[in-house]
Scaffold this active site. Structure first.
Site, PDB file in Angstrom:
ATOM      1  N   SER A  15       0.810  -1.219   0.000  1.00 53.60           N
ATOM      2  CA  SER A  15       0.000   0.000   0.000  1.00 53.60           C
ATOM      3  C   SER A  15       0.843   1.269   0.000  1.00 53.60           C
ATOM      4  O   SER A  15       0.316   2.376  -0.092  1.00 53.60           O
ATOM      5  CB  SER A  15      -0.917   0.008   1.224  1.00 53.60           C
ATOM      6  OG  SER A  15      -0.145   0.016   2.414  1.00 53.60           O
ATOM      7  N   THR A  21      -1.918   3.152   4.705  1.00 57.32           N
ATOM      8  CA  THR A  21      -1.005   4.277   4.510  1.00 57.32           C
ATOM      9  C   THR A  21       0.011   4.244   5.636  1.00 57.32           C
ATOM     10  O   THR A  21      -0.331   3.861   6.749  1.00 57.32           O
ATOM     11  CB  THR A  21      -1.775   5.619   4.603  1.00 57.32           C
ATOM     12  OG1 THR A  21      -2.786   5.660   3.619  1.00 57.32           O
ATOM     13  CG2 THR A  21      -0.844   6.807   4.432  1.00 57.32           C
ATOM     14  N   THR A  62      -5.193   6.840   8.814  1.00 51.81           N
ATOM     15  CA  THR A  62      -5.157   5.812   7.783  1.00 51.81           C
ATOM     16  C   THR A  62      -6.569   5.277   7.597  1.00 51.81           C
ATOM     17  O   THR A  62      -7.356   5.261   8.538  1.00 51.81           O
ATOM     18  CB  THR A  62      -4.197   4.665   8.160  1.00 51.81           C
ATOM     19  OG1 THR A  62      -4.137   3.722   7.087  1.00 51.81           O
ATOM     20  CG2 THR A  62      -4.634   3.946   9.414  1.00 51.81           C
TER      21      THR A  62
END
Length: 335
Positions: free
Chosen positions: A62, A195, A246
């Site tokens: 990611s 993230t 996130t």
């Protein structure tokens, strides 16, 4: 069961500073940031180094190159960095051809009067600043894209278009009559939204924050999420603390959860409560959103909170003692 992790690195002393805290289980990123501090680097140096480590390692697929292709099969990157001492911010969105997105974000902060550069021109800026131009695709991202096309472009982020985006690929055109269903979304895939968000607090309370991500899997080309948006993806203020988020950035960015959490800590709110309040603000409007926030104040206190879902009911964080060099994992239930 999806586990959300944050990793912290603190020395075993009376003082909780300096402190490195970041989302997910990215221990190498935490260690890289800590190492930068130990070598005399600034908090900005440390937070950049930590996020850059994840870009190199392609954390969870990611962060960094080679994963999460968009509807055209291209991987693009978003990143930001914030100096809580000067309140300067640098950010890039939809960055192409350059792997070190957080480094480019710092270049925006240090070599321009701007805050945010996007797309092809952000890539040209990066190349002019000396960053290497290279293909961000890999065999893995090409395979992901091919399989997505074979499954009729499912899932995707289209709505109110024809042909039916739940059954067919595009090109799409808008429907004459819009169909609306409040806050209805398809099945959540938490791994499509990871993230790295990192906050570093120096021994004297200096704060920096940064993020890096390759965005939502199969996103519409040109989409930029919350990660590079100051106050949404992350926020830092050396008079209060730092926070990072996130999750489902398209929802979370509407509420600036990182900014809210820092403002709450400014007023004396304990970090965990500040994080929980930021999540609650979003949850009131989108009860089924996927997301979490980490928080740290200038005295070294830290915490986190996340929204409870069937796919996302608990997160863990790692505390790393610099003297014993042994990590300790703690688990907290989402609410």
């Amino acid at each position: 069961l999806k586990i959300f992790s944050i990793i912290c690195l603190i020395p075993l002393t009376q003082s909780a500073l300096p402190l490195v805290i970041n989302t997910w289980h990215f221990e190498d990123a935490t260690s890289a940031a800590w190492s930068a501090l130990q070598k005399g680097g600034s908090v900005v140096d440390a937070v950049e180094r930590g996020c850059a480590q994840c870009e190199l390692e392609q954390c969870d697929g990611s962060v960094g190159f080679g994963d999460h292709p968009d509807e055209r099969g291209e991987t693009t990157l978003d990143a930001m960095i914030m100096n809580g001492e000067t309140m300067e911010v640098g950010a890039v969105g939809n960055l192409l051809r350059v792997k070190n997105a957080v480094g480019v974000a710092r270049a925006v902060m240090e070599y321009t009067e701007h805050t945010f550069l996007v797309g092809e021109t952000a890539s040209i800026f990066a190349e002019n600043m000396g960053f290497k131009s290279e293909d961000l695709s890999t065999n893995k991202s090409i395979t992901i894209f091919s399989q997505w096309l074979q499954h009729n472009c499912q899932p995707n982020y289209r709505k109110n278009v024809f042909p039916d985006p739940t059954k067919y690929c595009g090109p799409y055109k808008p429907k004459t009559k819009l169909w609306r269903s409040k806050h209805q979304k398809g099945k959540i895939d938490p791994s499509a939204h990871d993230t790295i968000g990192m906050v570093v607090i120096g021994k004297n309370g200096q704060v920096a924050a940064a993020t890096s991500t390759n965005g939502a899997n199969h996103k519409i080309p040109g989409r930029v999420g919350d990660s590079p948006v100051a106050g949404a993806g992350a926020y830092a203020d050396s008079t209060a603390g730092g926070a990072a988020a996130t999750g489902d950035g398209d929802i979370m960015m509407r509420f600036l959860p990182s900014f809210l959490a820092v403002e709450l800590m400014r007023s004396g709110t304990e970090p965990t409560i500040a994080c929980k309040t930021a999540i609650s603000r979003i949850k009131k409007h989108y009860p089924n959103f996927f997301g979490a926030v980490i928080c740290a104040n200038t005295t070294g206190g830290y915490g986190a909170a996340c929204n409870k879902l069937p796919e996302f009911s608990q997160f863990s964080f790692m505390v790393f003692n610099s003297q014993t060099n042994k990590p300790r994992q703690e688990k907290v239930d989402c609410f």
